[in-house]
Design an enzyme around this catalytic site. Structure first.
Site, PDB file in Angstrom:
ATOM      1  N   ASP A   7      53.037  14.843  44.833  1.00  0.00           N
ATOM      2  CA  ASP A   7      53.615  16.034  44.926  1.00  0.00           C
ATOM      3  C   ASP A   7      52.603  16.981  45.626  1.00  0.00           C
ATOM      4  OD1 ASP A   7      53.837  18.950  43.941  1.00  0.00           O
ATOM      5  OD2 ASP A   7      55.350  18.053  42.585  1.00  0.00           O
ATOM      6  N   THR A  64      67.567  18.629  38.794  1.00  0.00           N
ATOM      7  CA  THR A  64      68.734  18.446  39.654  1.00  0.00           C
ATOM      8  C   THR A  64      68.144  18.138  41.221  1.00  0.00           C
ATOM      9  OG1 THR A  64      68.479  21.060  40.025  1.00  0.00           O
ATOM     10  CG2 THR A  64      69.702  20.072  38.311  1.00  0.00           C
ATOM     11  N   ASP A 114      51.095  20.107  43.790  1.00  0.00           N
ATOM     12  CA  ASP A 114      50.142  19.660  42.800  1.00  0.00           C
ATOM     13  C   ASP A 114      48.815  19.118  43.416  1.00  0.00           C
ATOM     14  OD1 ASP A 114      51.722  20.226  40.902  1.00  0.00           O
ATOM     15  OD2 ASP A 114      52.588  18.317  40.361  1.00  0.00           O
ATOM     16  N   ARG A 147      61.581  23.515  43.199  1.00  0.00           N
ATOM     17  CA  ARG A 147      62.500  22.529  43.296  1.00  0.00           C
ATOM     18  C   ARG A 147      62.682  21.981  41.674  1.00  0.00           C
ATOM     19  NH1 ARG A 147      62.847  16.555  46.155  1.00  0.00           N
ATOM     20  NH2 ARG A 147      61.456  15.964  44.698  1.00  0.00           N
TER      21      ARG A 147
HETATM   22  C1  PRP Z   1      58.165  20.745  47.288  1.00  0.00           C
HETATM   23  C2  PRP Z   1      57.924  20.965  48.609  1.00  0.00           C
HETATM   24  C3  PRP Z   1      59.198  21.373  49.148  1.00  0.00           C
HETATM   25  C4  PRP Z   1      60.324  20.864  48.484  1.00  0.00           C
HETATM   26  C5  PRP Z   1      60.807  19.772  49.218  1.00  0.00           C
HETATM   27  O1  PRP Z   1      57.938  22.092  46.554  1.00  0.00           O
HETATM   28  O2  PRP Z   1      56.700  21.605  49.022  1.00  0.00           O
HETATM   29  O3  PRP Z   1      59.227  22.873  49.065  1.00  0.00           O
HETATM   30  O4  PRP Z   1      59.636  20.371  47.398  1.00  0.00           O
HETATM   31  O5  PRP Z   1      61.791  19.105  48.402  1.00  0.00           O
HETATM   32  P1  PRP Z   1      63.409  19.192  49.242  1.00  0.00           P
HETATM   33  O6  PRP Z   1      63.334  18.962  50.508  1.00  0.00           O
HETATM   34  O7  PRP Z   1      64.019  18.187  48.304  1.00  0.00           O
HETATM   35  O8  PRP Z   1      63.608  20.772  48.588  1.00  0.00           O
HETATM   36  P2  PRP Z   1      58.170  22.231  45.140  1.00  0.00           P
HETATM   37  O9  PRP Z   1      59.764  22.662  44.772  1.00  0.00           O
HETATM   38  O10 PRP Z   1      57.642  20.972  44.328  1.00  0.00           O
HETATM   39  O11 PRP Z   1      57.530  23.375  44.883  1.00  0.00           O
HETATM   40  P3  PRP Z   1      55.893  23.674  44.837  1.00  0.00           P
HETATM   41  O12 PRP Z   1      55.500  24.112  46.295  1.00  0.00           O
HETATM   42  O13 PRP Z   1      55.351  24.945  44.087  1.00  0.00           O
HETATM   43  O14 PRP Z   1      55.094  22.518  44.340  1.00  0.00           O
HETATM   44  N1  URA Z   2      58.006  17.337  46.896  1.00  0.00           N
HETATM   45  C1  URA Z   2      56.798  16.821  47.148  1.00  0.00           C
HETATM   46  O1  URA Z   2      55.716  17.628  46.989  1.00  0.00           O
HETATM   47  N2  URA Z   2      56.868  15.478  47.642  1.00  0.00           N
HETATM   48  C2  URA Z   2      57.830  14.976  47.735  1.00  0.00           C
HETATM   49  O2  URA Z   2      57.741  13.697  48.075  1.00  0.00           O
HETATM   50  C3  URA Z   2      59.083  15.484  47.597  1.00  0.00           C
HETATM   51  C4  URA Z   2      59.175  16.645  47.409  1.00  0.00           C
END
Ligand code: PRP
Ligand code: URA
Length: 207
Positions: A199, A107, A202, A103
């Site tokens: 997150d 944006t 993370d 994500r």
């Molecule tokens: C997080 C989470 C989802 C997404 C959710 O991943 O694991 O994939 O955000 O947000 P959305 O519903 O608004 O799309 P992130 O993009 O942070 O990547 P990561 O898993 O690599 O930390």
């Molecule tokens: N991605 C995450 O990991 N946590 C949130 O709350 C939203 C998006």
């Protein structure tokens, strides 16, 4: 389809551990592993089985095996991998796929960077896993990719969902099932789930 919120004490206690900001990476990972196998139990309730015969120490009797080909578990990278091992503990025969989705922090739009899926997707029931359903952007992009392959069914399995993500999924993909441990309050100004757990990627990987 109506979302299934798994309000089981063993799920909710693990979720509380994950929400706690003082939980370290090791305990967070462990709690996510545990909760994912409980969510798998709920999500796989309607999987079809085939009859078989089995010999007990006493006699032959009827049994069942999961219908072939095996279901597919598809993880949205990275954080989806936190749910993967527990799902596989529940469905050891499952085939596994990965969709890389990050994500954009400004944006809040998902950006796809990787895709590797099992063969014969049109013959499989699919469980798409990602702990967080926030705006629903990542889930919807992943579903668009998956549904183009015409699987028998798709169930999205997550830990924490925001009302916005639930509504977006239901509108765009009414035939996709949703299993979650919680539906929280609406998103904050950074599109984070509140109270959420922060997150997920993370916290899982200590980044
Ligand atoms: C997080 C989470 C989802 C997404 C959710 O991943 O694991 O994939 O955000 O947000 P959305 O519903 O608004 O799309 P992130 O993009 O942070 O990547 P990561 O898993 O690599 O930390
Ligand atoms: N991605 C995450 O990991 N946590 C949130 O709350 C939203 C998006």
């Amino acid at each position: 389809m109506e979302p299934i919120v798994v309000n089981h004490p063993l799920v909710q206690t693990r979720l509380t551990v994950m929400r706690d900001e003082t939980t370290d990476t090791e305990a967070f990972r462990r709690a996510m592993y545990d909760v994912s196998s409980f969510l798998a139990y709920e999500a796989t309730r309607s999987l079809p089985v085939a009859s078989c015969r089995v010999r007990t120490p006493l006699e032959e009797t009827d049994g069942v095996v999961l219908s072939a080909p095996s279901p597919a578990v598809v993880s949205i990278l990275r954080a989806g991998n936190g749910l993967l091992e527990g799902m596989l503990a529940a469905i050891p025969s499952a085939s596994v796929g990965f969709l890389g989705m990050a994500r954009n922090e400004e944006t809040h739009q998902p950006e796809a960077y990787y895709a590797k899926l099992p063969d014969r997707m049109s013959e499989r029931h699919v469980f798409l896993v990602d702990p967080m359903l926030a705006t629903g952007g990542s889930a919807c992009d992943a579903l668009q990719h998956l549904l183009a392959l015409e699987p028998l069914s798709v169930t999205f399995v997550c830990l924490v969902a925001a009302p916005e993500g639930v509504a977006r999924l239901a509108k765009a993909y009414p035939n996709v099932g949703l299993v979650t441990a919680a539906i929280d309050r609406p998103l904050n100004e950074n599109a984070y789930i509140v109270p959420g757990l922060g997150d997920a990627g993370d916290r899982l990987y200590g980044t």
